[in-house]
Scaffold this motif. Structure first.
Motif, PDB file in Angstrom:
ATOM      1  N   TYR A   1       1.878   1.597  -3.518  1.00 47.75           N
ATOM      2  CA  TYR A   1       0.678   1.944  -4.283  1.00 47.75           C
ATOM      3  C   TYR A   1       0.400   3.446  -4.156  1.00 47.75           C
ATOM      4  O   TYR A   1       0.188   4.161  -5.156  1.00 47.75           O
ATOM      5  CB  TYR A   1      -0.504   1.139  -3.738  1.00 47.75           C
ATOM      6  CG  TYR A   1      -1.653   0.927  -4.716  1.00 47.75           C
ATOM      7  CD1 TYR A   1      -1.902   1.801  -5.772  1.00 47.75           C
ATOM      8  CD2 TYR A   1      -2.519  -0.168  -4.555  1.00 47.75           C
ATOM      9  CE1 TYR A   1      -2.964   1.599  -6.635  1.00 47.75           C
ATOM     10  CE2 TYR A   1      -3.578  -0.377  -5.421  1.00 47.75           C
ATOM     11  CZ  TYR A   1      -3.800   0.510  -6.461  1.00 47.75           C
ATOM     12  OH  TYR A   1      -4.852   0.305  -7.332  1.00 47.75           O
TER      13      TYR A   1
ATOM     14  N   ALA B   1      -8.343   6.809 -12.701  1.00 47.59           N
ATOM     15  CA  ALA B   1      -8.323   5.790 -11.642  1.00 47.59           C
ATOM     16  C   ALA B   1      -9.587   5.863 -10.792  1.00 47.59           C
ATOM     17  O   ALA B   1     -10.175   4.832 -10.424  1.00 47.59           O
ATOM     18  CB  ALA B   1      -7.086   5.967 -10.777  1.00 47.59           C
ATOM     19  N   THR B   2     -10.003   7.081 -10.485  1.00 48.68           N
ATOM     20  CA  THR B   2     -11.237   7.256  -9.704  1.00 48.68           C
ATOM     21  C   THR B   2     -12.436   6.753 -10.490  1.00 48.68           C
ATOM     22  O   THR B   2     -13.354   6.124  -9.926  1.00 48.68           O
ATOM     23  CB  THR B   2     -11.432   8.739  -9.354  1.00 48.68           C
ATOM     24  OG1 THR B   2     -10.285   9.201  -8.615  1.00 48.68           O
ATOM     25  CG2 THR B   2     -12.690   8.941  -8.522  1.00 48.68           C
TER      26      THR B   2
ATOM     27  N   VAL C   1      -9.086  -2.897  -7.680  1.00 49.09           N
ATOM     28  CA  VAL C   1      -7.942  -2.302  -6.986  1.00 49.09           C
ATOM     29  C   VAL C   1      -6.653  -3.028  -7.356  1.00 49.09           C
ATOM     30  O   VAL C   1      -5.643  -2.398  -7.710  1.00 49.09           O
ATOM     31  CB  VAL C   1      -8.164  -2.349  -5.463  1.00 49.09           C
ATOM     32  CG1 VAL C   1      -6.901  -1.896  -4.731  1.00 49.09           C
ATOM     33  CG2 VAL C   1      -9.345  -1.474  -5.070  1.00 49.09           C
TER      34      VAL C   1
ATOM     35  N   VAL D   1     -11.096   3.334  -8.141  1.00 47.40           N
ATOM     36  CA  VAL D   1     -10.029   3.389  -7.134  1.00 47.40           C
ATOM     37  C   VAL D   1      -9.721   4.859  -6.838  1.00 47.40           C
ATOM     38  O   VAL D   1      -8.824   5.456  -7.439  1.00 47.40           O
ATOM     39  CB  VAL D   1      -8.753   2.664  -7.618  1.00 47.40           C
ATOM     40  CG1 VAL D   1      -7.733   2.593  -6.478  1.00 47.40           C
ATOM     41  CG2 VAL D   1      -9.079   1.273  -8.130  1.00 47.40           C
TER      42      VAL D   1
ATOM     43  N   VAL E   1     -14.954  -1.338  -1.734  1.00 45.15           N
ATOM     44  CA  VAL E   1     -14.325  -1.161  -3.045  1.00 45.15           C
ATOM     45  C   VAL E   1     -14.072  -2.549  -3.632  1.00 45.15           C
ATOM     46  O   VAL E   1     -13.733  -3.496  -2.914  1.00 45.15           O
ATOM     47  CB  VAL E   1     -12.999  -0.378  -2.912  1.00 45.15           C
ATOM     48  CG1 VAL E   1     -12.314  -0.274  -4.266  1.00 45.15           C
ATOM     49  CG2 VAL E   1     -13.257   0.997  -2.345  1.00 45.15           C
TER      50      VAL E   1
ATOM     51  N   TRP F   1       0.813  -1.225   0.000  1.00 40.52           N
ATOM     52  CA  TRP F   1       0.000   0.000   0.000  1.00 40.52           C
ATOM     53  C   TRP F   1       0.843   1.270   0.000  1.00 40.52           C
ATOM     54  O   TRP F   1       0.442   2.266  -0.601  1.00 40.52           O
ATOM     55  CB  TRP F   1      -0.970  -0.009   1.168  1.00 40.52           C
ATOM     56  CG  TRP F   1      -1.979  -1.108   1.035  1.00 40.52           C
ATOM     57  CD1 TRP F   1      -2.068  -2.252   1.764  1.00 40.52           C
ATOM     58  CD2 TRP F   1      -3.029  -1.180   0.061  1.00 40.52           C
ATOM     59  NE1 TRP F   1      -3.099  -3.035   1.328  1.00 40.52           N
ATOM     60  CE2 TRP F   1      -3.721  -2.395   0.274  1.00 40.52           C
ATOM     61  CE3 TRP F   1      -3.461  -0.332  -0.960  1.00 40.52           C
ATOM     62  CZ2 TRP F   1      -4.801  -2.790  -0.497  1.00 40.52           C
ATOM     63  CZ3 TRP F   1      -4.547  -0.720  -1.723  1.00 40.52           C
ATOM     64  CH2 TRP F   1      -5.211  -1.934  -1.494  1.00 40.52           C
TER      65      TRP F   1
ATOM     66  N   TYR G   1      -3.297  -1.837  -9.738  1.00 38.68           N
ATOM     67  CA  TYR G   1      -1.924  -1.914  -9.227  1.00 38.68           C
ATOM     68  C   TYR G   1      -1.011  -2.578 -10.270  1.00 38.68           C
ATOM     69  O   TYR G   1       0.086  -2.082 -10.557  1.00 38.68           O
ATOM     70  CB  TYR G   1      -1.904  -2.699  -7.921  1.00 38.68           C
ATOM     71  CG  TYR G   1      -0.546  -2.741  -7.243  1.00 38.68           C
ATOM     72  CD1 TYR G   1      -0.033  -1.615  -6.616  1.00 38.68           C
ATOM     73  CD2 TYR G   1       0.204  -3.913  -7.214  1.00 38.68           C
ATOM     74  CE1 TYR G   1       1.202  -1.656  -5.980  1.00 38.68           C
ATOM     75  CE2 TYR G   1       1.435  -3.961  -6.585  1.00 38.68           C
ATOM     76  CZ  TYR G   1       1.929  -2.825  -5.965  1.00 38.68           C
ATOM     77  OH  TYR G   1       3.162  -2.864  -5.339  1.00 38.68           O
TER      78      TYR G   1
ATOM     79  N   PHE H   1      -9.053   6.224  -0.939  1.00 38.35           N
ATOM     80  CA  PHE H   1      -9.005   4.815  -0.551  1.00 38.35           C
ATOM     81  C   PHE H   1      -7.557   4.347  -0.412  1.00 38.35           C
ATOM     82  O   PHE H   1      -7.184   3.705   0.582  1.00 38.35           O
ATOM     83  CB  PHE H   1      -9.745   3.960  -1.587  1.00 38.35           C
ATOM     84  CG  PHE H   1      -9.524   2.480  -1.427  1.00 38.35           C
ATOM     85  CD1 PHE H   1     -10.233   1.761  -0.477  1.00 38.35           C
ATOM     86  CD2 PHE H   1      -8.595   1.799  -2.214  1.00 38.35           C
ATOM     87  CE1 PHE H   1     -10.027   0.403  -0.310  1.00 38.35           C
ATOM     88  CE2 PHE H   1      -8.379   0.452  -2.055  1.00 38.35           C
ATOM     89  CZ  PHE H   1      -9.104  -0.259  -1.102  1.00 38.35           C
ATOM     90  N   VAL H   2      -6.739   4.675  -1.395  1.00 34.21           N
ATOM     91  CA  VAL H   2      -5.342   4.245  -1.365  1.00 34.21           C
ATOM     92  C   VAL H   2      -4.618   4.895  -0.188  1.00 34.21           C
ATOM     93  O   VAL H   2      -3.802   4.251   0.495  1.00 34.21           O
ATOM     94  CB  VAL H   2      -4.643   4.599  -2.696  1.00 34.21           C
ATOM     95  CG1 VAL H   2      -3.183   4.157  -2.662  1.00 34.21           C
ATOM     96  CG2 VAL H   2      -5.371   3.949  -3.874  1.00 34.21           C
TER      97      VAL H   2
END
Length: 1048
Positions: free
Chosen positions: A844, A859-860, A887, A864, A882, A841, A891, A868-869
């Motif tokens: 990420y 990404a949104t 997700v 994602v 999610v 994470w 990645y 959240f990240v």
């Protein structure tokens, strides 16, 4: 009298591609001039199935071919007009006749003319088989001529076949007409030719028939010339040109075949083109038999061939190896692996192709040929590792491919190569094939097990399965370097000892065990076992996991004598430099430590460049020991003097009999070792299971169409409907009767019948909107594929993901990001790799924050958001749910995106804390999936925008190197490191490589053998040839006159 068509010399257009020129003093017919016929030596030839066969040139140098490129098909006779001696003989005849007239002896002159001069040229020769057109011509020459009233012309040719009765001189005198002024015979002949030219075109039925026969013979001759192409000596080497035998010797170093190979090639099933399964132990020489059969199909029958291999690396190796044969024998070698391959393949009019494919690409290729009604162009299908039919989802795909070929083409021969199987009878029934089995090995194999410090020979006939062989020799050689006794190292020996001027050897007799420290580090005594054979001979050590491979290689180096460092030191230094260059300056720390001692590890964690360099170094003897996983046994052939199995496990699963046999089969190098040996290391807890393993029969191979919830069966039924192979439920049922699943129905599905499974599959496909059911006028149920179903099977998309893929692509159109590759990369990130990687994470979040505003917005949009990240990186809980798949997929997309931007695999793997092998696997999987998605979108009009975008992205993912290196990377087996070497040396295009001098290439490129240089050049030539001919075919299609042009 004959027309000028019969008098003029017959000329047959020859194929000029053959370099052999036959002497004109070869075979002659009845009407060959005597001077040429006198030197004739009779030869024999036999024709089988339309091909001319001769003795091997090396065995019978006097043998000439009946149908050479440089000789006409009427056995090489020279026409009368073409023989300069004929007119000279006419002058002599004229002179003799004048002398006869002066002496008033006309009869003697005429007899002399008939019996001595021209008869010499036209006298009967020993009977020979002639084409009918020659027989007609000869018959006309040898028979009496019709009277002028029947339209025939007078001729000076004597009647030799039916001599006239003797006539008295008085009768001749009485009936003799008034003398006329005699013309020169040369002038007389010229006048006859002129008269013939002026003769009316009206001819008799007999003449028309003769000319028809001549035309037919000429047509047949031209077809024969075309059928045997450039190589006219079909026959000496298993019905193949002797040139094939020479190429096998030159390119493979094989002088002669094993007896089993000769037997197999002469089997009735091979000669009569019936399906065949042949089974032998590993390293028995199965591949060469398959290649010879492929050459026969391409050269003799003029049909295409399909070779299916289990792995991409094997496809690339085979394409590289067979390209040289393709260049020499004039056929195409086309690669279908990863994202490579054209569907449908280019339709070639003048050449045949060998398609070398993986299991997945082979299925797609067969589908495309069926769809275009071209499957009959494939005359031969060869399947390597046929037992892969029992290997999960890949086995299901292979079964689908073979079932379709069996159902759709009755003329296609199927040859299966396999290790020994326990139920080969099931496969025979499925393929309607015969079976040939042999236990031949070129090198004797002795199998051992090690328990504690004892070595036992494997003997299944013994009650305990083992028979004692020897105790392990723990003798320690202490070597004191120089004058100091403080630097001690241990070198465990059996028959190999190292000496030098300053080395003092002290053999410590009586030591029967390791020191306590070594016993702890090496409880299985691997070092002692390995150093019995290395460095002068080679050793493979199979480990259960990738991490074991690296740890074991490092441990062995700690206890090896420093003398190992001197063995091929220069070559190992070069290897380290190449490994470093392949990593753009980065070098694996384990390899950096082990390579100087001649050791390395080999598993999927290495990059393709690293694996190739390690394999080449091991094959050349620079490396003497590899620690490896079981994948090496199933892939490229790297034999060893000794094979050690560190444990009877692959990961956490106990070995299968087939896996064990595949590993130990690598022991023994043909032409180098007199014997190979394997040693399986056992712990007490594994002894009983090992006994079962070593005495058990070979595993059985079962259908996998029902694997993973029956996904294989669903895919099969969908493609059958999509290709219109079947359109009704009854036809689907008939097709299913020809599958391996049908043969093994009782074992694979004892509770449910195949019919029930088929009906259920049809219902499932209907529910997924992949097919639709309707009724025709006869109220019969008709099955039709939907647009989504067609896109799914054309793109070879897994049915588990087809709905999800369609949704992702549709959603992508709403806000497709075009100023960055990230969005497209996300769409081609493979679904099946999502669960193989868990995100770090912090990494990420760091990578996410480095994205542009537009990329973060994308990404949104996919699901994602940055928040959240950030919360996951901070270790905080996330309230809003999610989708984990989205997700993880994003990645992996970030990993691929970084690779596209930087192309440095080492930097990317370090940044994301992933092994470089995993990163490369991800890249190759994304490339293949991108190709599938591209075919998927081509079938759906709403996704037209993706076509051009995905085409370029797939190309970049396939190579993932700087743009200038891509042309070189297209060559089979050329990885990034080699491409850089070639580019820096001035070989910047395919044309440069195709026209390179092998000798200069070897001198310019480091660690490149002459054999490798020739393979690279041949592969480049093949690629250029393939591209040029594809363009030529397109030109021909454009210029071809349509057959359906409207007319008045």
């Amino acid at each position: 009298m004959y027309t000028d068509n019969h008098m003029r010399e017959i000329v047959v257009k020859r194929n000029t591609s053959s370099s052999r020129k036959r002497s004109r003093d070869g075979t002659r017919s009845h009407i060959t001039p005597a001077k040429k016929r006198s030197s004739f030596t009779s030869e024999t030839c036999s024709t089988v199935e339309g091909h001319t066969h001769t003795q091997d040139m090396s065995e019978n140098k006097g043998t000439e071919l009946c149908c050479s490129d440089n000789e006409d098909l009427f056995e090489g006779y020279d026409s009368i007009v073409g023989d300069s001696s004929f007119l000279a003989k006419l002058e002599d005849v004229e002179l003799q006749m004048r002398q006869c007239q002066d002496q008033q002896t006309p009869n003697a002159c005429e007899d002399d003319l008939s019996d001595s001069i021209l008869a010499e040229d036209f006298r009967d020769s020993p009977p020979r088989a002639l084409p009918s057109s020659q027989l007609e011509f000869q018959k006309a020459v040898m028979t009496p001529h019709k009277s002028p009233s029947r339209g025939a012309h007078n001729t000076s040719t004597p009647d030799l076949m039916n001599p006239r009765p003797a006539v008295k001189h008085s009768d001749l005198t009485a009936n003799k007409p008034p003398p006329k002024a005699r013309r020169s015979m040369k002038e007389h002949l010229k006048k006859m030719l002129i008269d013939n030219a002026a003769t009316s075109s009206t001819v008799s039925k007999t003449v028309q028939q003769k000319e028809a026969v001549m035309t037919e013979e000429m047509s047949f001759a031209m077809q024969a010339m075309e059928s045997i192409s450039a190589e006219q000596d079909l026959g000496p080497f298993f019905d193949l040109p002797s040139k094939v035998k020479d190429l096998i010797l030159r390119l493979k170093g094989i002088q002669d075949l094993y007896e089993w190979q000769k037997t197999c090639l002469n089997l009735d099933s091979v000669q009569q083109r019936r399906n065949l399964i042949y089974s032998l132990p590993t390293s028995g020489g199965k591949t060469l038999v398959a290649e010879i059969l492929i050459f026969k199909e391409l050269l003799c029958r003029k049909k295409d061939a399909l070779l299916i291999l289990p792995y991409i690396s094997l496809v690339q190796e085979k394409v590289r190896g067979l390209s040289s044969f393709g260049i020499e024998l004039d056929f195409m070698v086309e690669e279908y692996a990863g994202s490579k391959g054209r569907f449908p393949p280019v339709k070639r009019r003048n050449k045949n192709s060998l398609y070398v494919t993986t299991i997945e690409k082979g299925h797609s290729l067969v589908n495309s040929l069926i769809e275009n009604d071209r499957l009959d162009n494939i005359g031969l299908v060869v399947v390597d590792e046929l037992h892969m039919l029992g290997d999960g989802s890949r086995g299901a795909i292979l079964e689908m491919t073979l079932s379709k070929i069996l159902y759709m083409s009755k003329s296609t021969q199927i040859i299966g190569m396999s290790a020994t199987l326990g139920n080969v009878g099931d496969l025979q029934t499925f393929l309607n094939a015969e079976n040939y089995t042999n236990d031949f090995r070129p090198v004797e194999l002795k199998e051992y097990v090690k328990i504690k410090d004892s070595i036992y020979e494997v003997d299944p006939r013994e009650e305990t399965c083992f028979s004692f062989s020897r105790l392990l020799d723990f003798k320690v050689l202490m070597i004191i370097c120089g004058q100091s006794s403080t630097h001690l190292s241990f070198f465990f020996i059996n028959s190999i000892r190292y000496r030098s001027g300053k080395l003092i050897e002290c053999l410590c007799n009586g030591l029967s065990q390791y020191s306590s420290g070594m016993q702890k580090m090496d409880p299985d005594h691997i070092v002692a076992l390995a150093t019995e054979v290395i460095p002068q001979q080679s050793c493979l050590i199979f480990c259960a996991t990738k991490k074991n491979c690296e740890n074991l290689a490092g441990m062995i180096c700690k206890y090896l004598n420093k003398e190992f460092l001197k063995h091929k030191k220069a070559e190992k230094t070069t290897l380290l430099g190449e490994l470093k260059s392949s990593g753009n300056g980065s070098l694996c720390p384990v390899l950096q430590k082990t390579v100087p001692f001649g050791l390395a590890y080999h598993h999927s964690g290495l990059t393709s460049d690293e694996r190739k360099l390690v394999e080449e170094a091991y094959s050349s003897g620079v490396l003497c020991l590899l620690t490896c996983t079981s994948t090496l046994a199933a892939g490229i052939n790297l034999p060893a003097r000794r094979v050690i199995l560190r444990s009877p496990y692959v990961a956490t699963e106990f070995l299968k009999r087939s896996q064990y046999k595949q590993m130990v089969g690598r022991a023994g190098r043909a032409g180098i070792d007199a014997m190979g040996e394997s040693i399986l290391i056992l712990q007490d807890k594994d002894i009983n299971m090992a006994k079962k393993l070593l005495s058990a029969p070979m595993e059985k191979c079962y259908s996998n169409l029902l694997h993973d919830g029956g996904r294989g069966l669903l895919s099969l039924v969908l493609s059958l409907i999509g290709l219109k192979i079947t359109t009704t439920v009854e036809q689907v049922r008939d097709f299913m009767k020809g599958t391996l699943l049908s043969v093994q129905e009782a074992q694979v599905s004892p509770e449910r019948s195949l019919w029930d499974l088929t009906v259920e599959s049809i219902d499932t496909l209907k529910q997924k909107s992949l097919i639709e059911v309707s009724a025709d006028v006869n109220n019969q149920t008709i099955l039709r594929i939907t647009r989504l179903g067609r896109a799914t099977f054309k793109g070879s998309i897994d049915l588990s993901y087809c709905d999800l893929l369609y949704q992702d692509l549709s959603k992508g159109l709403e806000g497709l990001l075009l100023n960055s590759f990230l969005h497209l990369v996300y769409l081609v990130t493979p679904y099946d790799m999502v669960n193989q990687c868990k995100p770090d994470w912090m990494i990420y979040f760091r990578q996410f924050t480095n994205l542009s505003a537009a990329e973060q917005k994308m990404a949104t949009a996919v699901g994602v958001p940055e928040s959240f990240v950030a919360r996951k990186a901070a270790g905080q809980s996330v309230r809003k749910s999610v989708d984990v798949v989205v997700v993880n997929r994003l990645y992996l997309a970030l990993v691929l995106y970084s690779l596209l931007k930087e192309t440095n695999l080492w930097d990317v793997s370090d940044r994301f804390q992933l092994t470089r092998g995993f990163v490369q696997t991800l890249l190759s999987s994304a490339s293949a999936f991108g190709s599938s998605v591209l075919h998927f979108t081509e079938e759906l009009e709403e996704f037209w925008a993706y076509k051009a975008l995905l085409s370029e992205l797939t190309r970049r993912l396939t190579y993932c190197v700087q743009a200038e290196l891509i042309p070189l990377m297209e060559v089979a087996g050329v990885m990034e490191h080699r491409a850089k070497q070639l580019y820096n040396a001035g070989y910047k295009t395919l044309a440069h490589l195709a026209n390179a001098d092998p000798q200069i290439l070897v001198q310019t490129i480091e660690k490149l053998s002459k054999r490798q240089a020739n393979q690279i050049i041949a592969s480049a030539k093949m690629l250029i040839k393939e591209k040029a001919e594809a363009l030529q075919e397109e030109v021909d299609d454009l210029l071809m006159l349509p057959s359906d042009i409207p007319s008045l």
